[in-house]
Design a protein around this motif. Structure first.
Motif, mmCIF file in Angstrom:
data_model
loop_
_atom_site.group_PDB
_atom_site.id
_atom_site.type_symbol
_atom_site.label_atom_id
_atom_site.label_comp_id
_atom_site.label_asym_id
_atom_site.label_seq_id
_atom_site.Cartn_x
_atom_site.Cartn_y
_atom_site.Cartn_z
ATOM 1 N N TYR A 193 -26.965 -43.080 35.705
ATOM 2 C CA TYR A 193 -27.101 -41.877 36.535
ATOM 3 C C TYR A 193 -25.724 -41.290 36.829
ATOM 4 N N ALA A 194 -24.783 -42.149 37.223
ATOM 5 C CA ALA A 194 -23.434 -41.668 37.525
ATOM 6 C C ALA A 194 -22.775 -41.069 36.294
ATOM 7 N N ALA A 195 -22.972 -41.693 35.132
ATOM 8 C CA ALA A 195 -22.384 -41.173 33.888
ATOM 9 C C ALA A 195 -22.935 -39.790 33.577
ATOM 10 N N ALA A 196 -24.243 -39.609 33.749
ATOM 11 C CA ALA A 196 -24.848 -38.299 33.496
ATOM 12 C C ALA A 196 -24.329 -37.255 34.475
ATOM 13 N N GLU A 197 -24.087 -37.662 35.723
ATOM 14 C CA GLU A 197 -23.541 -36.736 36.714
ATOM 15 C C GLU A 197 -22.120 -36.319 36.328
ATOM 16 N N ILE A 198 -21.336 -37.265 35.836
ATOM 17 C CA ILE A 198 -19.979 -36.942 35.393
ATOM 18 C C ILE A 198 -20.026 -35.944 34.240
ATOM 19 N N GLU A 199 -20.926 -36.173 33.296
ATOM 20 C CA GLU A 199 -21.066 -35.247 32.168
ATOM 21 C C GLU A 199 -21.444 -33.851 32.659
ATOM 22 N N ARG A 200 -22.350 -33.788 33.639
ATOM 23 C CA ARG A 200 -22.736 -32.477 34.178
ATOM 24 C C ARG A 200 -21.564 -31.814 34.892
ATOM 25 N N TRP A 201 -20.820 -32.605 35.672
ATOM 26 C CA TRP A 201 -19.700 -32.045 36.434
ATOM 27 C C TRP A 201 -18.624 -31.498 35.503
ATOM 28 N N VAL A 202 -18.286 -32.245 34.475
ATOM 29 C CA VAL A 202 -17.269 -31.803 33.516
ATOM 30 C C VAL A 202 -17.718 -30.528 32.811
ATOM 31 N N ALA A 203 -19.024 -30.425 32.555
ATOM 32 C CA ALA A 203 -19.561 -29.244 31.879
ATOM 33 C C ALA A 203 -19.780 -28.070 32.829
ATOM 34 N N GLY A 204 -19.529 -28.274 34.116
ATOM 35 C CA GLY A 204 -19.716 -27.205 35.080
ATOM 36 C C GLY A 204 -21.171 -26.973 35.456
ATOM 37 N N GLU A 205 -22.015 -27.982 35.250
ATOM 38 C CA GLU A 205 -23.445 -27.860 35.561
ATOM 39 C C GLU A 205 -23.742 -28.419 36.955
ATOM 40 N N PRO A 206 -24.846 -27.981 37.579
ATOM 41 C CA PRO A 206 -25.204 -28.507 38.899
ATOM 42 C C PRO A 206 -25.477 -30.011 38.848
ATOM 43 N N LEU A 207 -25.129 -30.701 39.922
ATOM 44 C CA LEU A 207 -25.360 -32.142 40.010
ATOM 45 C C LEU A 207 -26.750 -32.411 40.580
ATOM 46 N N LEU A 208 -27.458 -33.361 39.994
ATOM 47 C CA LEU A 208 -28.801 -33.689 40.469
ATOM 48 C C LEU A 208 -28.755 -34.513 41.752
ATOM 49 N N GLY A 209 -27.696 -35.299 41.921
ATOM 50 C CA GLY A 209 -27.603 -36.168 43.098
ATOM 51 C C GLY A 209 -26.610 -35.685 44.128
#
Length: 335
Positions: A308-324
């Protein structure tokens, strides 16, 4: 694989004994595509040593054993922009200084909720059948099935429409046990409760009407001791308390008296204090089951938190909203 120097730097700070389970090698390899992952301390971090680990960090991957992010700690982390918590509650970690710095916070609480929901549903299934009392009397005179305290038609009261409380309600609705569901939560409307498949009532009414009371409220000043002697005394004779939330939401002394009398059963994954001292009555009563805070992710399940944390990092780097994403406004009401 050598990470590109232009990638943001991420530092993992958690109990070293847990780090390899939460972030196994394949997850670290996955993260190397979007961050420069720097190993965290090889021994448990302290408030004194923590700043050294964060000197270059733009992203902190935190978890169990990560010290609190105080203003003094953050002073040594001038580049820190995001904290991805690979565990549940961030309340012990987050300080006002983080919000003042504009640091983004994400929690893997959703990933941790699944195991807690499943564990709670199992306990409610046992509780609705008064399993401990029935097991303690095994070998004596058997009652016919119709007169046993079975689950069909039992009323289950859910205290707190938290993430886990809502998941438990959904699981109970999907079951074929015929549960009647009550919900007590001051922030939920009657209509929202109906959408969750429950009837919204006050806490006192919930206790009076429920065969099983399951606790899912966060620990806040206003919820400390919420299930006190008065509320526990309203639960009908033969009723059951289930607590997989926080031990201090329940008055331990009052619950102990109810269980010693044999009037109530209890299934407790959390207690106050935690752990209970050796020789405490709740540890030896035949109508009480105490487990050592194991409802959340255990064993191989903790990898879910890292994923979950890894996916959040990927979203953050891509400038996408965080799910958590966790906000300053929501934090006081979270577990």
């Amino acid at each position: 694989m050598t990470a590109r120097p232009d990638l943001p730097t991420a530092v993992c700070v958690m109990d070293p004994a847990m780090a390899d389970h939460v972030l196994p090698e394949e997850l670290r390899t996955r993260l190397s595509a979007v961050v420069r992952l720097v190993p965290g301390p090889k021994s448990p971090a302290t408030q004194a040593t923590f700043p050294d680990a964060l000197a270059e960090a733009e992203i902190l991957i935190s978890g169990w054993g990560c010290p609190r992010l105080t203003a003094d700690v953050l002073a040594g982390a001038p580049r820190l922009r995001a904290v991805m918590h690979a565990a549940g509650s961030v309340r012990p970690l987050v300080s006002d200084a983080m919000w003042e710095r504009g640091i983004v916070v994400s929690s893997a609480a959703d990933a941790n909720a699944g195991p807690v929901i499943a564990y709670t549903l199992a306990l409610i299934t046992l509780a609705a059948r008064r399993t401990l009392t029935m097991a303690a009397g095994y070998g004596g005179e058997w009652k016919d099935f119709a007169s046993r305290p079975g689950a069909d038609g039992s009323t289950v009261g859910i205290v707190g429409a938290s993430r886990i409380g809502r998941g438990v309600l959904a699981g109970l609705r999907r079951s074929d046990a015929g549960y009647r569901l009550l919900l007590s939560d001051p922030y939920v409307t009657d209509e929202e409760a109906r959408r969750l498949g429950a009837e919204r009532v006050g806490l006192a009414e919930l206790c009076r009407r429920s065969a099983v009371v399951s606790v899912h409220a966060p620990l806040l000043p206003e919820t400390t001791g919420l299930l006190d002697a008065g509320m526990l005394g309203l639960i009908p004779d033969g009723g059951v308390l289930v607590n997989t939330a926080r031990g201090a939401v329940v008055d331990t002394e009052a619950l102990t008296r109810e269980c010693v009398s044999g009037r109530l059963e209890a299934y407790l994954d959390v207690t106050e204090p935690e752990p209970l001292p050796p020789g405490h009555p709740l540890l030896s009563l035949p109508n009480v089951l105490v487990t050592p805070h194991i409802a959340g992710a255990q064993g191989r399940e903790v990898r879910r938190l890292g994923e979950y944390a890894a996916a959040e990092i990927e979203r953050w780097v891509a400038g996408e909203p965080l799910l958590g994403a966790v906000t300053r406004e929501a934090l006081p009401h979270l577990a």
